[in-house]
Design a protein around this motif. Structure first.
Motif: not given
Length: 954
Positions: A165-188
């Protein structure tokens, strides 16, 4: 493949087995039993599967909050822990075009802090000593789970409610960019493995464009690149409301206590939109499809795939049992014909992957080197057609059903984790709307008939199939992410948020936490002097037993690497009275699991038996260990399988590193300079006489100890083991002796050994050095300090390369305990274009930590709290207790060792931990092995100023 083993888990995190030493053991030494109780037990018939099904029961209560959150509570008081499992009814099948991978990406984002708990969620989970903690995403659901001490349950509920219920206020562009990179490395990381691209082709072929199962859960690089703050925020608002979730609490809790806590923390979260989960018909291919793929594999494999109905279909069990009989059991039809008799394949499999809406039935065979793949394909198709026409026998169905039910009984000892009671309840409620679905499903396993199976197989496996052949060769160009292929790009505000944070919520305190109550261990001796260590655990009607021999990989001669493991693999390939086929059938009929294995220092044969079938299970175990046939024909078959496996290990990046690093650390002739899989040249020449000689020298009663954890009392267990092993005589040949020599001195300057593996989207970095640490003397301080440096998710090196830089899916460093040495080893799979940068970052991290930036006050507090509070959860199961008993014996620890750990951990200071790790690890002493594309990687490594040597895979 058994349905219970298929949970489609994409992540794995578990607390490491803790170690320390201490005072007076809670042990009782008992004299051998009188001769009368050593009489052989009467023959026993296996218990019927219908009786076994009655053992699988999870009584629970259910309530639903006003906002739609469904809550299930199961009471299990065996340990002071509660398994918390939150299931969201959303998976990758619900993703629209252009947003593939969003469900899995959000799984990652929901671990990266909330409005009231900033930073990584593992920080807060470790503070309360959570075990079995992680999250997974599949086609059909996303789940989060942790097992917590009972006194920390309220805090765990706060945490789960905060990310709901209290997540989106903590999701920043920096967090998104970082976890996008982590997931892409999981895929690799997955794609980099040999055959890692096959499943994409299977989904694309079986399920047409627009079908919910057409794309994989991991998603595409392009869609992950395109994910924006706005799109992920909308995804969360649409999918993660309480009315789309199921919360299960299983363990030291009851519904009356749980309900007010759940209402307190979840009740104020408003309903979200109803997630009308995607419907999906089972498609039929218009015509048979044939695909040839090439990859970095050692030998050709051939497979067939059919779309089938999913989890809720009435034919689920028939298809699953049919797959087990055809190619899932060790005694399967395909094993018997293609592997054992006709020797056309080195490995076969068949089974059902069951998703919520659809399933995939597959059969496959790894072609024996030198055999025409077309011959194997033709024979495979003939065997499938024959099975469809005739169906299985009654005995085959019974063996498959007993194996399935036995696996469920074992799994339900655990309250949480990947497959315990909480998961079982959540699965039924989420997918079937029925938390008792597991019981109805198992009842079908007990009643399914050969006719049911023949009809189901005939209905679905006569439709057009995808025939896929995977051959050695160059794979197609890899689809990379824009972040790698395109440098630069427009500037973005890293601090931009998906939403404004809401009102502040207060984190509840942790209540009182119970200390670990490790079971008392009793030591007795059999008539022949063999030591038996026993502990009782009665959560499930199962007996776990291990025969541990003082042998292991270290028993191999330097010119005979792999002999020990080959002997162990031959033990269950036939006895003097039973063929390998009959051994497999007997094991399945009993619902037993007999496995052979080894570490550097010990060789083991383990039995997990349904206690109702213990007597015949012990008889089978005794026959396997005392009377192996080492049949020449079976030896040649196993030899071919092992040579094929070695060739494949030399294609897999982690396998390559594991074959190269030990000899670099220890020197070629040291007993610990092992080769993963064994030495191919030595394996080719091993004779039957050598195998028999090794068994007589090493696998013998005077080198054996027996460890048992059972729901049955020692008075019942001891006579059974005495009857089977008490009169086993030591052979007249001399016992084996391990030839330990001093390893080379630790380097004073780093070096890099590069193993070329062309076209790798990732590089695997494996670094190591031998430390002066003593595994029997305060090793716990080194392990605790390493929690901060490299030992868990929150470690310095993982948080740097994964969470700060996004270059890796996960980095670990560990002090690997063996009887005679403690090497420190790092494993870091990283994206190929950051290989050099990653080694530099690792060197910088080690230099800082081992220099002036040691353990901080916060890191000390978190580490000690985690190690102390996690103890009850770590030894919840009988398997964990058995492993601990064997480890205690190996390192000369008292049998109550685990109960002494908390006091030892609490005695540590930041200074004492710094001293322990700085005395063990030299930041300049690493030998780095890099497995990657030399054309891309070597120029990066050359810039580091560290000598680089390029070699071929061993």
């Amino acid at each position: 493949m058994r349905l219970a083993d298929r949970r489609l888990s994409l992540l794995l995190a578990s607390a490491s087995l803790l170690a320390a030493c201490a005072s007076t053991p809670a042990v009782q030494t008992v004299a051998p039993p009188p001769a009368a109780v050593a009489a052989a037990p009467a023959p026993a018939e296996p218990v019927p599967v219908t009786s076994l099904v009655k053992e699988v029961t999870i009584p629970h209560e259910k309530f639903v909050l006003d906002n739609g959150l469904t809550v299930l509570v199961h009471e299990d008081r065996k340990a002071p822990v509660v398994g918390v499992s939150m299931w969201y009814n959303v998976g990758s099948k619900d993703e629209p075009k252009g947003e593939t991978g969003f469900a899995h990406l959000f799984e990652h984002l929901m671990f990266n802090g909330t409005e009231n708990l900033p930073g990584d969620y593992f920080t807060y989970l470790q503070q309360i000593g959570a075990t079995d903690l992680n999250g997974t995403t599949s086609f059909d659901r996303t789940n989060y789970f942790e097992t917590v001490p009972t006194g920390a349950l309220e805090r765990a509920l706060f945490m789960e409610s905060d990310r709901m219920g209290h997540l989106l206020g903590a999701v920043t562009q920096g967090v998104l960019d970082n976890q996008r990179g982590v997931v892409q490395n999981e895929k690799r990381q997955g794609d980099n493995r040999p055959g890692g691209l096959v499943f994409y082709k299977v989904l694309e072929t079986l399920f047409p464009v627009g079908h919910p199962y057409h794309h994989s859960t991991i998603g595409s690089m392009a869609d992950l690149d395109a994910a924006s703050l706005n799109s992920v925020a909308n995804w969360f608002r649409d999918k993660y409301g309480p009315n789309n979730a199921v919360l299960v609490l299983a363990g030291d809790i009851d519904a009356a206590t749980a309900r007010p806590l759940v209402e307190k923390y979840f009740g104020s979260i408003p309903r979200g939109p109803v997630n009308n989960v995607a419907q999906a018909a089972v498609p039929t291919l218009a015509a048979p499809q044939s695909v040839v793929m090439k990859d970095n594999v050692a030998t050709t494999s051939v497979s067939r795939y059919w779309p089938t109905p999913g989890l809720l279909d009435a034919q689920l069990v028939a298809l699953d049992v049919g797959g087990s009989v055809l190619g899932g059991l060790a005694s399967s039809r395909l094993d018997e014909v293609l592997v054992r008799n006709e020797k056309l394949a080195t490995q076969v499999s068949a089974g059902l992957y069951a998703f919520q809406r659809v399933g995939i039935f597959t059969v496959s065979a790894t072609v024996k080197p030198g055999i025409d793949p077309a011959v194997v394909e033709k024979r495979l198709d003939e065997l499938v057609a024959d099975f469809i026409a005739k169906g299985p026998s009654e005995d085959e169905v019974r063996r498959a059903s007993v194996t399935e039910v036995g696996g469920r009984i074992r799994g339900l000892e655990q309250v949480g984790g990947f497959g315990g009671k909480a998961v079982t309840l959540a699965e039924g409620q989420t997918f079937a709307g029925d938390s008792d679905w597991y019981a109805k499903n198992l009842a079908t396993y007990a009643s399914v008939t050969p006719t049911d199976i023949r009809q189901a197989m005939g209905q679905w496996l006569t439709k057009p199939a995808l025939a896929l052949r995977l051959e050695p060769g160059a794979r197609p160009p890899y689809e990379e992410a824009k972040s790698v292929t395109v440098k630069g790009g427009k500037k973005v505000n890293k601090n931009a948020r998906a939403a404004q944070p809401g009102p502040k919520r207060e984190l509840p305190p942790v209540g009182s936490l119970s200390a670990l109550d490790f079971p008392d261990v009793t030591i007795v001796r059999l008539s022949n002097g063999v030591e038996l260590q026993y502990a009782q655990r009665n959560a499930v009607p199962v007996t776990q037993l291990a025969l541990s021999f003082d042998a292991g990989d270290a028993a191999d001669a330097p010119n005979g690497r792999g002999l020990q493991s080959m002997v162990m693999s031959m033990l269950d390939e036939g006895t003097t009275t039973l063929s390998s086929q009959k051994v497999a059938e007997a094991e399945e009929r009993l619902g037993a699991s007999i496995e052979t294995g080894s570490s550097l220092d010990r060789s083991s044969v383990t039995l997990s038996a349904l206690s109702a079938n213990l007597t015949p299970s012990l008889a089978l175990l005794g026959d396997i260990i005392k009377n192996p046939a080492f049949d020449p024909a079976e030896l040649e078959r196993v030899r071919t399988q092992r040579l094929t496996a070695i060739a494949q290990i030399k294609k897999e990046p982690n396998g390559i590193a594991q074959r190269v690093l030990p000899a670099l650390l220890f020197g070629d002739n040291h007993p610990y300079a092992t080769l993963a899989g064994g030495d191919a040249a030595a394996t080719e020449r091993f004779t039957r006489d050598e195998l028999v000689g090794f068994k007589d020298a090493w696998l013998r009663p005077d080198r054996m100890k027996i460890f048992v954890v059972s729901d049955r009392p020692l008075a019942e267990i001891q006579p059974l083991i005495e009857a089977e092993f008490g009169k086993w005589a030591t052979p007249s040949v001399p016992a084996g002796i391990k030839q330990f020599t001093a390893p080379p001195a630790r380097p004073t300057h780093a070096r890099i050994v590069l193993v070329n593996r062309p076209d790798s989207p990732q590089s695997v970095i494996s670094g190591g050095q031998i430390t002066p640490a003593d595994p029997r003397n305060n090793i716990e301080a080194l392990q605790s300090a390493n929690d901060v440096l490299g030992g868990n998710f929150l470690s310095r090196i993982n948080m740097d390369l994964r969470e700060a830089r996004g270059w890796s899916y996960g980095v670990r460093g560990s002090a690997q305990l063996s009887e005679k040495a403690v090497p420190y080893v790092i494993n870091a799979p990283v994206q190929a274009d950051r290989t050099g940068d990653s080694i530099k970052a690792l060197n910088d991290d080690f230099a800082a930590f081992l220099g002036k930036k040691g353990v901080t006050g916060e890191e000390l507090s978190r580490t000690i709290a985690n190690r102390v509070n996690a103890l009850p959860g770590q030894y919840e199961t009988s398997g964990a207790v058995l492993s601990a008993m064997m480890s205690n014996d190996l390192f000369g620890r008292p049998t109550n060792y685990q109960e002494t750990l908390a006091a030892k951990y609490r005695s540590y200071t930041a200074a004492s931990l710094d001293q322990a790790i700085r005395g063990a690890i030299d930041p300049n002493g690493f030998i780095w092995v890099v497995v990657g594309d030399a054309a891309k990687v070597k120029p990066q490594l050359d810039k580091l100023g560290i000598p680089v040597e390029v070699i071929e895979a061993r």
